[in-house]
Design a protein around this motif. Structure first.
Motif, PDB file in Angstrom:
ATOM      1  N   VAL A   1       0.897  -1.089   0.017  1.00  0.00           N
ATOM      2  CA  VAL A   1      -0.153   0.011  -0.038  1.00  0.00           C
ATOM      3  C   VAL A   1       0.900   1.124   0.080  1.00  0.00           C
ATOM      4  O   VAL A   1       0.474   2.039  -0.656  1.00  0.00           O
ATOM      5  CB  VAL A   1      -0.850  -0.003   1.352  1.00  0.00           C
ATOM      6  CG1 VAL A   1      -1.774   1.143   1.033  1.00  0.00           C
ATOM      7  CG2 VAL A   1      -1.844  -1.251   1.009  1.00  0.00           C
ATOM      8  N   LEU A   2       1.978   1.224   0.799  1.00  0.00           N
ATOM      9  CA  LEU A   2       2.800   2.377   0.705  1.00  0.00           C
ATOM     10  C   LEU A   2       3.497   2.404  -0.487  1.00  0.00           C
ATOM     11  O   LEU A   2       4.010   3.659  -0.934  1.00  0.00           O
ATOM     12  CB  LEU A   2       3.935   2.072   2.019  1.00  0.00           C
ATOM     13  CG  LEU A   2       3.281   2.415   3.526  1.00  0.00           C
ATOM     14  CD1 LEU A   2       4.133   2.167   4.579  1.00  0.00           C
ATOM     15  CD2 LEU A   2       2.465   3.594   3.549  1.00  0.00           C
ATOM     16  N   VAL A   3       3.944   1.362  -1.280  1.00  0.00           N
ATOM     17  CA  VAL A   3       4.558   1.568  -2.344  1.00  0.00           C
ATOM     18  C   VAL A   3       3.811   2.387  -3.326  1.00  0.00           C
ATOM     19  O   VAL A   3       4.312   3.166  -4.065  1.00  0.00           O
ATOM     20  CB  VAL A   3       4.875   0.009  -2.982  1.00  0.00           C
ATOM     21  CG1 VAL A   3       5.387   0.179  -4.585  1.00  0.00           C
ATOM     22  CG2 VAL A   3       5.949  -0.749  -1.913  1.00  0.00           C
ATOM     23  N   ARG A   4       2.474   1.651  -3.556  1.00  0.00           N
ATOM     24  CA  ARG A   4       1.568   2.820  -4.251  1.00  0.00           C
ATOM     25  C   ARG A   4       1.675   4.169  -3.989  1.00  0.00           C
ATOM     26  O   ARG A   4       1.562   5.104  -4.815  1.00  0.00           O
ATOM     27  CB  ARG A   4       0.189   2.016  -4.404  1.00  0.00           C
ATOM     28  CG  ARG A   4      -0.817   2.661  -5.566  1.00  0.00           C
ATOM     29  CD  ARG A   4      -2.250   1.849  -5.494  1.00  0.00           C
ATOM     30  NE  ARG A   4      -2.035   0.741  -6.125  1.00  0.00           N
ATOM     31  CZ  ARG A   4      -2.819  -0.105  -6.474  1.00  0.00           C
ATOM     32  NH1 ARG A   4      -4.115   0.437  -6.021  1.00  0.00           N
ATOM     33  NH2 ARG A   4      -2.760  -1.233  -7.166  1.00  0.00           N
ATOM     34  N   ALA A   5       1.441   4.257  -2.777  1.00  0.00           N
ATOM     35  CA  ALA A   5       1.402   5.652  -2.329  1.00  0.00           C
ATOM     36  C   ALA A   5       2.536   6.378  -2.561  1.00  0.00           C
ATOM     37  O   ALA A   5       2.504   7.754  -2.865  1.00  0.00           O
ATOM     38  CB  ALA A   5       1.076   5.789  -0.964  1.00  0.00           C
ATOM     39  N   ALA A   6       3.613   6.072  -2.546  1.00  0.00           N
ATOM     40  CA  ALA A   6       5.015   6.419  -3.067  1.00  0.00           C
ATOM     41  C   ALA A   6       5.119   6.826  -4.461  1.00  0.00           C
ATOM     42  O   ALA A   6       5.654   7.861  -4.996  1.00  0.00           O
ATOM     43  CB  ALA A   6       6.251   5.693  -2.404  1.00  0.00           C
ATOM     44  N   GLN A   7       4.627   5.861  -5.026  1.00  0.00           N
ATOM     45  CA  GLN A   7       4.673   5.979  -6.658  1.00  0.00           C
ATOM     46  C   GLN A   7       3.854   7.254  -7.003  1.00  0.00           C
ATOM     47  O   GLN A   7       4.180   8.059  -7.727  1.00  0.00           O
ATOM     48  CB  GLN A   7       3.903   4.694  -7.247  1.00  0.00           C
ATOM     49  CG  GLN A   7       5.268   3.599  -7.162  1.00  0.00           C
ATOM     50  CD  GLN A   7       4.720   2.345  -7.448  1.00  0.00           C
ATOM     51  OE1 GLN A   7       3.336   1.940  -7.371  1.00  0.00           O
ATOM     52  NE2 GLN A   7       5.494   1.373  -8.208  1.00  0.00           N
TER      53      GLN A   7
END
Length: 510
Positions: A249-255
């Motif tokens: 979820v954080l990977v997508r938020a960072a992207q």
């Protein structure tokens, strides 16, 4: 949106030239949209955030890639109140999201859908449609986005996201140890990137650096200078900026965060940084090579409640055995301790790391072995003891930022021969204010009588005109000065490290 433009009897879809850059109200807009989804769709906070994230992607994509000039991300007031208009919008947004999935296959899978009722969808589109997220100042949309993310995802698995002024301080300090001519060729990594705060801070500094150079190069042609700044930032971030996080979820938020700030989003990977690198996926192994990074910026998850006790992971780390009798391995270790070793493992010799750590590592007598290991493997450049309110209101953990330089094998061999480390100076400071109080409210400077200190300042807003050219507008606005001493830390450190003998030492020329 219900007022017709000149020459029309009814409202028309908004054009790109009519979009306005958002100001501080963007925080309230994001919150309002999220709360509406949460309250009217029956979703929990995190799924509601995910749906809003999809729509923000659609909005940014529409601004960047729609060539007709007329925005698809739009609904008029009459349409918003009718079922037919809402269904028409739903089909438009579905197609827009399909375009997003085709453009960002590394973020969204083809089977993902926007799962919002048409009424809820119409509300969110109507709230966001008049703003241009691409043209909004980086610090404004960064603050708004990080507050949105933080209020929904903060606190899981020891994750307490780093305030953006702390990210900026760390990035500016570590860059100050390199000559400016090398800034755009430094390989940068955050192995616990969260929502990408450190990566965005690095991009913002690169943008400033590029903009200054391009305005000098294209003197008299502002539009060309701005276009080149955007292009070069995109290329620089895609080539040199990378992140890893264990939470998808954080990977997508960072992207998403990186997309809004100029890209580099292709280089954010879902992986466990603490696993043996040979067990990472092929894509991660291809890009994240041990000993290849010039600088690392990170705030790893930390705390005794999330110990690393997997023997398979601990087996890799020297710290797990360091100063243990008969080579016995420690049964468990807090993640922040072994993250220090992982960061140095990923750095090239002479590379730098700026890492947020709990003060216990720097002061607890029982953790002296960690400090001795650090001094064996790295040189301490700086230690910044952050105020206790830094991560409030989410956690009161006392933290510091440690800036280290990885020693070369020759340096370690020489010190082993001498029987002690070489003497050197360390920059140390204890700022008292970080711009907010224990409740997370902004802390402003005041007069001795308690009056807020305000002054008029000029801000620059970059936007596209009706002809599609990038232009810069200068606007006057009243500014309240935050009580934040971190910029002073950067200034003092830059002066300290800029002395010729220290720069020679740091860059291997002594």
């Amino acid at each position: 949106t219900d007022i017709p433009r000149f020459g029309y009897d009814a409202p028309q879809p908004i054009t790109f030239a009519e979009l306005v850059p958002a100001q501080e109200e963007l925080i309230a807009v994001f919150k309002r949209c999220h709360n509406y989804i949460y309250g009217n769709q029956g979703l929990q906070k995190e799924p509601a955030f995910q749906e809003l994230l999809k729509l923000i992607f659609c909005k940014v994509f529409d601004e960047e890639y729609t060539t007709s000039g007329t925005m698809r991300f739009f609904i008029g007031n009459e349409e918003r109140r009718s079922e037919i208009g809402q269904r028409r919008l739903q089909k438009t947004i579905e197609q827009l999201f399909q375009d997003v999935k085709d453009r960002y296959p590394y973020i969204f899978s083809q089977d993902e859908q926007i799962r919002l009722d048409n009424r809820v969808l119409a509300y969110v589109v109507s709230e966001l449609q008049r703003y241009s997220l691409l043209q909004t100042q980086a610090d404004v949309k960064g603050t708004a986005y990080e507050q949105l993310v933080g209020s929904n995802l903060r606190g899981d698995r020891g994750e307490f996201f780093t305030p953006r002024n702390v990210c900026e301080m760390a990035a500016r300090m570590v860059l100050a140890t390199f000559p400016q001519k090398e800034w755009l060729k430094l390989r940068v990594l955050d192995p616990a990137c969260g929502t990408g705060g450190f990566l965005v801070a690095m991009m913002n500094i690169w943008r400033e650096h590029l903009k200054t150079a391009q305005f000098k190069k294209w003197s008299g042609n502002e539009s060309k200078a701005l276009e080149e700044t955007v292009r070069l930032l995109h290329d620089t971030a895609n080539q040199w900026l990378m992140g890893i996080d264990f939470n998808p979820v954080l990977v997508r938020a960072a992207q998403m965060n990186l997309v809004m700030h100029g890209d580099g989003s292709t280089n954010v990977y879902h992986a466990n940084s603490l696993l043996p690198p040979g067990e990472w996926s092929e894509g991660v192994k291809r890009q994240i090579k041990p000993g290849s990074f010039d600088l690392i910026l990170t705030n790893p998850p930390f705390g005794s409640k999330i110990p690393i006790d997997d023997p398979h992971i601990l087996e890799q780390f020297e710290l797990a055995r360091f100063e243990m009798e008969n080579g016995v391995r420690r049964a468990s270790m807090p993640p922040e301790q072994i993250f220090i070793e992982r960061c140095l493992y990923l750095l090239r010799p002479g590379g730098r790391v700026a890492i947020v750590l709990p003060d216990s590592i720097l002061s607890n007598p029982g953790l002296a072995f960690v400090r001795r290991w650090i001094l064996k493997r790295a040189r301490v450049i700086a230690s910044v003891d952050l105020p206790q309110v830094t991560f409030e209101p989410y956690t009161g953990t006392q933290t510091s930022i440690l800036l280290l330089q990885k020693k070369t094998s020759q340096e370690m061999a020489l010190e082993q021969e001498l029987g002690k480390p070489r003497d050197y100076q360390v920059f140390m400071t204890t700022p008292e204010a970080v711009g907010h109080d224990r409740r997370g409210e902004i802390l402003y400077l005041r007069t001795p009588e308690g009056e807020l200190i305000e002054y008029e300042d000029e801000i620059e807003v970059t936007r596209r005109n009706a002809e599609g050219q990038l232009i810069t507008e200068r606007r006057q606005q009243n500014v309240r000065e935050k009580f934040d001493q971190l910029p002073e830390v950067v200034r003092y450190f830059t002066e300290w490290v800029g002395k010729s003998e220290r720069m020679r030492w740091l860059n291997g020329r002594n």
